[in-house]
Write an enzyme that holds these catalytic residues in place. Structure first.
Site, PDB file in Angstrom:
ATOM      1  N   ASN A   1      -2.598  -9.936 -10.037  1.00 38.66           N
ATOM      2  CA  ASN A   1      -1.408 -10.397  -9.326  1.00 38.66           C
ATOM      3  C   ASN A   1      -1.832 -10.721  -7.899  1.00 38.66           C
ATOM      4  OD1 ASN A   1       1.027 -10.654  -8.021  1.00 38.66           O
ATOM      5  ND2 ASN A   1       1.732  -8.553  -8.379  1.00 38.66           N
ATOM      6  N   TRP A   2      -1.911 -12.012  -7.605  1.00 42.88           N
ATOM      7  CA  TRP A   2      -2.441 -12.421  -6.294  1.00 42.88           C
ATOM      8  C   TRP A   2      -1.395 -12.296  -5.190  1.00 42.88           C
ATOM      9  CZ3 TRP A   2      -5.690 -17.500  -7.557  1.00 42.88           C
ATOM     10  CH2 TRP A   2      -6.697 -17.171  -8.462  1.00 42.88           C
ATOM     11  N   LYS A   3      -0.154 -12.019  -5.558  1.00 48.73           N
ATOM     12  CA  LYS A   3       0.939 -11.852  -4.586  1.00 48.73           C
ATOM     13  C   LYS A   3       0.978 -13.046  -3.629  1.00 48.73           C
ATOM     14  CE  LYS A   3       0.746  -6.929  -5.335  1.00 48.73           C
ATOM     15  NZ  LYS A   3       0.934  -5.570  -4.846  1.00 48.73           N
TER      16      LYS A   3
ATOM     17  N   HIS B   1       8.658  -6.923 -10.666  1.00 46.68           N
ATOM     18  CA  HIS B   1       7.683  -6.199  -9.838  1.00 46.68           C
ATOM     19  C   HIS B   1       8.418  -5.372  -8.780  1.00 46.68           C
ATOM     20  CE1 HIS B   1       4.484  -5.401  -6.981  1.00 46.68           C
ATOM     21  NE2 HIS B   1       3.651  -5.589  -7.991  1.00 46.68           N
TER      22      HIS B   1
ATOM     23  N   GLU C   1       7.905  -4.933  -5.764  1.00 45.52           N
ATOM     24  CA  GLU C   1       8.148  -5.615  -4.480  1.00 45.52           C
ATOM     25  C   GLU C   1       9.376  -6.513  -4.578  1.00 45.52           C
ATOM     26  OE1 GLU C   1       4.127  -7.021  -4.068  1.00 45.52           O
ATOM     27  OE2 GLU C   1       3.498  -4.953  -3.739  1.00 45.52           O
TER      28      GLU C   1
ATOM     29  N   GLU D   1       3.969   0.744 -13.180  1.00 46.65           N
ATOM     30  CA  GLU D   1       3.384   0.714 -11.842  1.00 46.65           C
ATOM     31  C   GLU D   1       4.129   1.692 -10.931  1.00 46.65           C
ATOM     32  OE1 GLU D   1       1.240  -3.194 -11.038  1.00 46.65           O
ATOM     33  OE2 GLU D   1       3.330  -3.596 -10.657  1.00 46.65           O
TER      34      GLU D   1
ATOM     35  N   GLY E   1      -0.844  -0.646  -3.758  1.00 47.32           N
ATOM     36  CA  GLY E   1      -1.368  -1.073  -2.463  1.00 47.32           C
ATOM     37  C   GLY E   1      -1.613   0.066  -1.489  1.00 47.32           C
TER      38      GLY E   1
ATOM     39  N   SER F   1      -3.342   0.439  -7.394  1.00 53.59           N
ATOM     40  CA  SER F   1      -4.660   0.783  -6.841  1.00 53.59           C
ATOM     41  C   SER F   1      -5.734   0.951  -7.910  1.00 53.59           C
ATOM     42  CB  SER F   1      -4.559   2.035  -5.957  1.00 53.59           C
ATOM     43  OG  SER F   1      -3.666   1.804  -4.883  1.00 53.59           O
TER      44      SER F   1
ATOM     45  N   GLY G   1      -3.495  -5.723  -8.148  1.00 51.27           N
ATOM     46  CA  GLY G   1      -3.167  -6.476  -6.933  1.00 51.27           C
ATOM     47  C   GLY G   1      -4.421  -6.690  -6.096  1.00 51.27           C
TER      48      GLY G   1
HETATM   49  P1  PGA Z   1      -2.494  -2.901  -6.184  1.00 48.10           P
HETATM   50  O1  PGA Z   1      -1.198  -3.705  -6.700  1.00 48.10           O
HETATM   51  O2  PGA Z   1      -3.537  -3.036  -7.233  1.00 48.10           O
HETATM   52  O3  PGA Z   1      -2.876  -3.614  -4.897  1.00 48.10           O
HETATM   53  O4  PGA Z   1      -2.070  -1.495  -5.952  1.00 48.10           O
HETATM   54  C1  PGA Z   1      -0.769  -3.606  -8.036  1.00 48.10           C
HETATM   55  C2  PGA Z   1       0.459  -4.458  -8.234  1.00 48.10           C
HETATM   56  O5  PGA Z   1       1.284  -4.545  -7.336  1.00 48.10           O
HETATM   57  O6  PGA Z   1       0.620  -5.073  -9.306  1.00 48.10           O
END
Ligand code: PGA
Length: 251
Positions: A9-11, A95, A97, A167, A173, A213, A234
């Site tokens: 997931n490149w966000k 997600h 976020e 998640e 993150g 993470s 991410g």
């Molecule tokens: P992260 O993000 O690997 O940076 O913790 C995971 C995600 O949000 O899908």
């Protein structure tokens, strides 16, 4: 036997040239990999370019969100047709976020999952508890509510095409990864829940990814758990070598 999935997931990272570069690097490293189904989810602006770059590889491409309407006056939103016309086949829905910053609810997740399925896209449905919820012993209740909400009214024949991603919000993150035991406990709970809501058949075949993470150095022990079928990545998906390190952990 569930095939592992490693999804990046490149966000909100990567311009078009940067996206093409990363896609080219990944294609060189694991464009023909069979040990896992590999997917990358660039921002919308790069979807078409990344699909074109990866079209002769086995790496799939997904969007990071979708709107539930077919078209209309919805400034800033993207429809299933727009996603499909880029060549993308997957879509991340729900997600944390989106839930935290953009008012995503179980109801909007449900509408998006239904629309994505009707358009032939594979939804990667995200669920997970906050730190406060975990500390209040609410983890199972939260993921149960989110899962039931996401799949409300969706028949088994459609639901079985989805991927679920657990998640924990406190691990996204933050560098604070769930231990393999903590993650497995929730994954096993979700597996049981899918049996209750649908059937053993669906529960045995639906992949449940872990996200939060995940890195090359912790991937192996997480992926070794019986109910962890891959990762939604991410930060570590933003560079070819760190993403490749996680793909290697599936071999
Ligand atoms: P992260 O993000 O690997 O940076 O913790 C995971 C995600 O949000 O899908």
């Amino acid at each position: 036997m569930r095939k592992k999935m490693i999804a990046g997931n490149w966000k909100m990272f990567k311009t078009i040239p940067e996206s093409i570069q990363l896609a080219q690097d990944l294609a060189k490293l694991s464009g023909q990999t069979d040990s896992a189904e590999i997917v990358v989810c660039p921002p919308y602006t790069s979807l078409y370019a990344v699909c074109e770059t990866l079209k002769n590889s086995k790496i799939g491409v997904g969007a990071q969100d979708i709107h539930w309407e077919d078209q209309g006056a919805f400034t800033g939103k993207i429809s299933h047709d727009m996603i499909s016309s880029t060549g993308a086949k997957y879509v991340i829905i729900g997600h944390s976020e989106q839930r935290t910053y953009f008012n995503e609810t179980d109801e909007s997740v449900n509408r998006k999952v239904k629309k994505a399925l009707s358009a032939g896209l594979v939804p990667i449905v995200c669920i997970g508890e906050t730190l406060q919820e975990r500390e209040g012993n609410q983890t199972n209740a939260v993921v149960e509510k989110q899962t039931k909400g996401a799949f409300l009214g969706i028949p088994e024949a459609d639901a079985i095409k989805c991927v679920l991603a657990y998640e924990p919000v406190w691990a996204i993150g933050t560098g604070k990864v769930a231990t393999p035991e903590q993650a497995e406990e929730v994954h096993a709970f979700l597996r049981g829940l899918l049996t209750t809501v649908y059937s053993t058949n669906l529960s045995n075949s639906m992949r449940i990814l872990y996200g939060g993470s995940m890195k090359a150095d912790n991937a192996k022990s997480l992926l070794a758990q019986p109910n962890i079928d891959g990762g939604l990545i991410g930060g570590a998906s933003l560079k070819a070598d760190t993403f490749q390190g996680i793909i290697d952990a599936t071999k």
